[in-house]
Design a protein around this motif. Structure first.
Motif, PDB file in Angstrom:
ATOM      1  N   GLY A  80      -2.000 -14.745  -0.058  1.00  0.00           N
ATOM      2  CA  GLY A  80      -3.328 -15.546  -0.832  1.00  0.00           C
ATOM      3  C   GLY A  80      -4.292 -14.990  -1.896  1.00  0.00           C
ATOM      4  O   GLY A  80      -5.059 -15.777  -2.151  1.00  0.00           O
ATOM      5  N   ILE A  81      -4.220 -13.916  -1.786  1.00  0.00           N
ATOM      6  CA  ILE A  81      -5.120 -13.307  -3.018  1.00  0.00           C
ATOM      7  C   ILE A  81      -4.323 -13.156  -4.321  1.00  0.00           C
ATOM      8  O   ILE A  81      -3.445 -12.878  -4.432  1.00  0.00           O
ATOM      9  N   GLU A  82      -5.004 -13.763  -5.385  1.00  0.00           N
ATOM     10  CA  GLU A  82      -4.242 -14.034  -6.682  1.00  0.00           C
ATOM     11  C   GLU A  82      -3.383 -13.048  -7.056  1.00  0.00           C
ATOM     12  O   GLU A  82      -3.819 -11.980  -7.761  1.00  0.00           O
ATOM     13  N   GLY A  83      -2.028 -13.285  -6.795  1.00  0.00           N
ATOM     14  CA  GLY A  83      -0.997 -12.202  -7.236  1.00  0.00           C
ATOM     15  C   GLY A  83      -0.918 -10.959  -6.470  1.00  0.00           C
ATOM     16  O   GLY A  83      -0.202 -10.133  -7.007  1.00  0.00           O
ATOM     17  N   ILE A  84      -1.673 -10.973  -5.495  1.00  0.00           N
ATOM     18  CA  ILE A  84      -1.698  -9.636  -4.563  1.00  0.00           C
ATOM     19  C   ILE A  84      -0.966 -10.072  -3.080  1.00  0.00           C
ATOM     20  O   ILE A  84      -1.501 -10.961  -2.552  1.00  0.00           O
ATOM     21  N   GLY A  85      -0.129  -9.354  -2.856  1.00  0.00           N
ATOM     22  CA  GLY A  85       0.605  -9.270  -1.150  1.00  0.00           C
ATOM     23  C   GLY A  85      -0.148  -8.114  -0.771  1.00  0.00           C
ATOM     24  O   GLY A  85      -0.236  -7.100  -1.013  1.00  0.00           O
ATOM     25  N   VAL A  86      -0.374  -8.511   0.650  1.00  0.00           N
ATOM     26  CA  VAL A  86      -0.755  -7.255   1.623  1.00  0.00           C
ATOM     27  C   VAL A  86      -0.002  -7.479   2.802  1.00  0.00           C
ATOM     28  O   VAL A  86       0.279  -8.545   3.359  1.00  0.00           O
ATOM     29  N   GLY A  87       0.479  -6.343   3.390  1.00  0.00           N
ATOM     30  CA  GLY A  87       1.352  -6.372   4.503  1.00  0.00           C
ATOM     31  C   GLY A  87       1.037  -5.307   5.502  1.00  0.00           C
ATOM     32  O   GLY A  87       0.620  -4.149   5.078  1.00  0.00           O
ATOM     33  N   VAL A  88       1.278  -5.534   6.827  1.00  0.00           N
ATOM     34  CA  VAL A  88       1.381  -4.737   7.861  1.00  0.00           C
ATOM     35  C   VAL A  88       2.500  -4.842   8.732  1.00  0.00           C
ATOM     36  O   VAL A  88       3.004  -5.765   9.167  1.00  0.00           O
ATOM     37  N   GLU A  89       3.192  -3.701   8.892  1.00  0.00           N
ATOM     38  CA  GLU A  89       4.279  -3.623   9.648  1.00  0.00           C
ATOM     39  C   GLU A  89       3.827  -2.518  10.954  1.00  0.00           C
ATOM     40  O   GLU A  89       3.443  -1.330  10.732  1.00  0.00           O
ATOM     41  N   VAL A  90       4.301  -3.166  12.186  1.00  0.00           N
ATOM     42  CA  VAL A  90       3.792  -2.188  13.569  1.00  0.00           C
ATOM     43  C   VAL A  90       5.203  -2.288  14.149  1.00  0.00           C
ATOM     44  O   VAL A  90       5.868  -3.297  14.532  1.00  0.00           O
ATOM     45  N   LYS A  91       5.633  -0.994  14.606  1.00  0.00           N
ATOM     46  CA  LYS A  91       6.819  -0.785  15.650  1.00  0.00           C
ATOM     47  C   LYS A  91       6.250  -0.406  16.700  1.00  0.00           C
ATOM     48  O   LYS A  91       4.999   0.179  17.150  1.00  0.00           O
ATOM     49  N   ASP A  92       6.816  -0.590  18.052  1.00  0.00           N
ATOM     50  CA  ASP A  92       6.698  -0.150  19.305  1.00  0.00           C
ATOM     51  C   ASP A  92       6.381   1.282  19.546  1.00  0.00           C
ATOM     52  O   ASP A  92       5.842   1.689  20.595  1.00  0.00           O
ATOM     53  N   ASP A  93       6.798   2.261  18.731  1.00  0.00           N
ATOM     54  CA  ASP A  93       6.606   3.582  18.782  1.00  0.00           C
ATOM     55  C   ASP A  93       5.445   4.169  17.953  1.00  0.00           C
ATOM     56  O   ASP A  93       5.347   5.357  17.814  1.00  0.00           O
ATOM     57  N   LYS A  94       4.481   3.062  17.616  1.00  0.00           N
ATOM     58  CA  LYS A  94       3.171   3.558  16.993  1.00  0.00           C
ATOM     59  C   LYS A  94       3.379   3.961  15.730  1.00  0.00           C
ATOM     60  O   LYS A  94       2.706   4.816  15.228  1.00  0.00           O
ATOM     61  N   THR A  95       4.686   3.962  15.022  1.00  0.00           N
ATOM     62  CA  THR A  95       4.585   3.953  13.629  1.00  0.00           C
ATOM     63  C   THR A  95       4.785   2.462  12.998  1.00  0.00           C
ATOM     64  O   THR A  95       4.618   1.462  13.431  1.00  0.00           O
ATOM     65  N   GLY A  96       4.768   2.526  11.509  1.00  0.00           N
ATOM     66  CA  GLY A  96       4.659   1.344  10.694  1.00  0.00           C
ATOM     67  C   GLY A  96       4.473   1.794   9.200  1.00  0.00           C
ATOM     68  O   GLY A  96       4.386   2.670   8.859  1.00  0.00           O
ATOM     69  N   ALA A  97       3.821   0.657   8.680  1.00  0.00           N
ATOM     70  CA  ALA A  97       3.474   1.100   7.200  1.00  0.00           C
ATOM     71  C   ALA A  97       2.420  -0.242   6.952  1.00  0.00           C
ATOM     72  O   ALA A  97       2.379  -1.174   7.418  1.00  0.00           O
ATOM     73  N   LEU A  98       1.520   0.262   5.937  1.00  0.00           N
ATOM     74  CA  LEU A  98       0.705  -0.630   5.073  1.00  0.00           C
ATOM     75  C   LEU A  98       1.274  -0.783   3.451  1.00  0.00           C
ATOM     76  O   LEU A  98       1.633   0.145   3.193  1.00  0.00           O
ATOM     77  N   THR A  99       1.228  -1.928   3.428  1.00  0.00           N
ATOM     78  CA  THR A  99       1.626  -2.299   1.812  1.00  0.00           C
ATOM     79  C   THR A  99       0.952  -3.321   1.102  1.00  0.00           C
ATOM     80  O   THR A  99       0.167  -4.187   1.612  1.00  0.00           O
ATOM     81  N   VAL A 100       0.850  -2.711  -0.165  1.00  0.00           N
ATOM     82  CA  VAL A 100      -0.005  -3.722  -1.085  1.00  0.00           C
ATOM     83  C   VAL A 100       0.751  -4.044  -2.258  1.00  0.00           C
ATOM     84  O   VAL A 100       1.313  -2.858  -2.739  1.00  0.00           O
ATOM     85  N   THR A 101       1.278  -5.195  -2.562  1.00  0.00           N
ATOM     86  CA  THR A 101       2.065  -5.433  -3.869  1.00  0.00           C
ATOM     87  C   THR A 101       1.172  -6.091  -4.926  1.00  0.00           C
ATOM     88  O   THR A 101       0.296  -6.978  -4.694  1.00  0.00           O
ATOM     89  N   LYS A 102       1.472  -5.890  -6.145  1.00  0.00           N
ATOM     90  CA  LYS A 102       1.005  -6.598  -7.262  1.00  0.00           C
ATOM     91  C   LYS A 102       2.067  -6.567  -8.242  1.00  0.00           C
ATOM     92  O   LYS A 102       2.479  -5.570  -8.738  1.00  0.00           O
TER      93      LYS A 102
END
Length: 131
Positions: A80-102
């Motif tokens: 919802g931010i003008e042309g920017i995407g924000v993402g969070v991935e969470v796995k049950d083993d306490k790993t994952g990722a944070l992402t920002v796209t433009k």
């Protein structure tokens, strides 16, 4: 189904036979999706549930392997931010990722032990050429 011989050792790649079905969740809520699939050879199953409303997408995937151990991943994306995407991935083993796209750029920061790991962060750029 393929067979190969590497340094005199015979190996066999087994074929994958997978049964899949969509779960009719849109009858409950038009914004919900779901599917399930089962690998007849590998004996693992995947259950996927998704929710998409306006700028928010939530995905839940649970994989149950042949030893009946379940692994779950949750993804939350906001665009919802003008042309920017924000993402969070969470796995049950306490790993994952944070992402920002433009546009075609993507910043990805892995998460380990519930903490961002900036040393393994990456920036990627996707591009293509039409011929």
């Amino acid at each position: 189904y393929e067979m190969s011989s590497v340094t005199g050792v015979q190996t066999c790649a087994l074929p994958i036979f997978r049964i899949s079905a969509d779960i009719p969740l849109s009858d409950v809520n038009a914004d919900l999706t779901g599917s399930v699939d089962y690998d007849l050879v590998g004996k693992d199953a995947n259950i996927r549930i998704g929710y998409h409303k306006d700028d928010i997408t939530v995905r839940l995937r649970t994989n149950v392997d042949s030893d009946k151990k379940a692994k779950t991943t949750i993804n939350l994306d906001y665009s919802g931010i003008e042309g920017i995407g924000v993402g969070v991935e969470v796995k049950d083993d306490k790993t994952g990722a944070l992402t920002v796209t433009k546009d075609d750029f993507k910043l990805k920061v892995p998460v380990k032990d519930n903490k961002p790991n900036a040393e393994e962060a990456s920036i990627t750029y996707n591009w293509g050429i039409d011929m």
